[in-house]
Design a protein around this motif. Structure first.
Motif, short mmCIF file in Angstrom:
data_model
loop_
_atom_site.label_atom_id
_atom_site.label_comp_id
_atom_site.label_asym_id
_atom_site.label_seq_id
_atom_site.Cartn_x
_atom_site.Cartn_y
_atom_site.Cartn_z
N LEU A 92 63.53 22.69 18.03
CA LEU A 92 64.83 22.97 17.43
C LEU A 92 65.13 24.45 17.59
O LEU A 92 64.23 25.28 17.63
CB LEU A 92 64.81 22.60 15.94
N GLN A 135 68.86 27.06 13.71
CA GLN A 135 68.82 25.98 12.73
C GLN A 135 67.79 26.26 11.64
O GLN A 135 68.00 25.96 10.47
CB GLN A 135 68.50 24.65 13.42
N TYR A 136 66.67 26.83 12.03
CA TYR A 136 65.61 27.13 11.07
C TYR A 136 65.93 28.34 10.20
O TYR A 136 65.54 28.40 9.02
CB TYR A 136 64.30 27.42 11.81
N HIS A 166 66.73 28.77 6.44
CA HIS A 166 65.74 28.18 5.56
C HIS A 166 64.42 28.96 5.54
O HIS A 166 63.44 28.51 4.97
CB HIS A 166 65.48 26.74 5.98
N GLY A 200 61.23 24.52 3.68
CA GLY A 200 62.42 24.69 4.50
C GLY A 200 62.20 24.30 5.95
O GLY A 200 63.03 23.63 6.56
N GLN A 236 63.72 20.84 8.06
CA GLN A 236 64.48 20.85 9.30
C GLN A 236 63.77 20.11 10.42
O GLN A 236 64.38 19.35 11.16
CB GLN A 236 64.75 22.31 9.73
N ASP A 264 62.85 16.30 8.60
CA ASP A 264 63.70 15.69 7.57
C ASP A 264 62.87 15.12 6.43
O ASP A 264 63.04 13.97 6.02
CB ASP A 264 64.58 14.60 8.19
N GLU A 323 71.34 27.68 3.36
CA GLU A 323 72.15 26.99 4.37
C GLU A 323 73.62 27.35 4.30
O GLU A 323 74.29 27.50 5.32
CB GLU A 323 71.98 25.48 4.20
#
Length: 212
Positions: free
Chosen positions: A32, A36-37, A40, A47, A51, A54, A186
């Motif tokens: 990813l 996106q990370y 978090h 966190g 991601q 899930d 987020e």
């Protein structure tokens, strides 16, 4: 003066993300993006695993994933993590003014103590997430740091990049400041947290304290 660690003093998101992506790779999953990370990063294993897979604390298999993540993170946590630009000058400014400072983080001592040492963060006290038996937003870690520094809580300012930092500081009777250069969660929204100060860059703290 007290600071959060990840997202406030240091940018550790890339190493946290690398540990999570290594776990995905072992399971045949594509990596990813750091973007996106990153929001978090202040939530650590919770966190990153949220991601990457899930999943969340309390769900089946989470504890095993967390143990694996922490072991993988420990192996890479020095690779890319650095102090945010301006932090070193800020801490030197505090020291030059005779002010003591410490770190209060939800990161376990297993990681927080060696990481701070490796980065030359000479804090007068370092309180981790497992130091007191409580994690932020509980005020106990902040109160313990103030005790170790020999400073009354009401004379402390706590700087952090997550709402739980502001909640913890307020519960401990301290003034609070939002580190708006940090991860912020987020949504990225922080103005409703109710901090006493909002700092857009590290150097602003010295100005706010009348030291620059």
């Amino acid at each position: 003066m007290l600071f959060d660690l990840d997202g406030t003093l240091v940018d550790s998101a890339a190493d946290l993300a690398a540990a999570a992506n290594a776990m995905r790779a072992d399971r045949g999953l594509a990596p990813l993006p750091l973007l996106q990370y990153r929001p978090h990063g202040g939530s650590g294993a919770r966190g990153m695993l949220g991601q990457a897979f899930d999943t969340a604390p309390g769900q089946s298999g989470y504890d095993e994933l967390k143990r694996e993540f922490l072991d993988r993170y420990e192996a890479v946590m020095y690779d890319s993590t650095r102090a945010f630009p301006g932090i070193e000058a800020e801490l030197l400014g505090l020291a030059d003014a005779g002010m003591t400072w410490g770190i209060v983080t939800n990161k376990a001592e297993r990681f927080a103590l060696p990481l701070a040492k490796a980065l030359g963060l000479a804090a007068g006290a370092i309180v981790g997430g497992d130091t007191t038996g409580h994690t932020k937003p509980h005020p106990a870690p902040l109160l313990e740091a103030a005790r170790r520094l020999g400073v009354a809580p009401q004379s402390c300012l706590y700087v952090g990049d997550d709402e739980r930092d502001i909640l913890a500081g307020r519960a401990a009777g301290m003034s609070t400041a939002t580190a708006a250069w940090g991860y912020l969660g987020e949504s990225g929204e922080f103005r409703h947290w109710g901090a006493d100060l909002e700092l857009s860059a590290p150097g602003e703290l010295l100005k706010a304290l009348g030291l620059a």
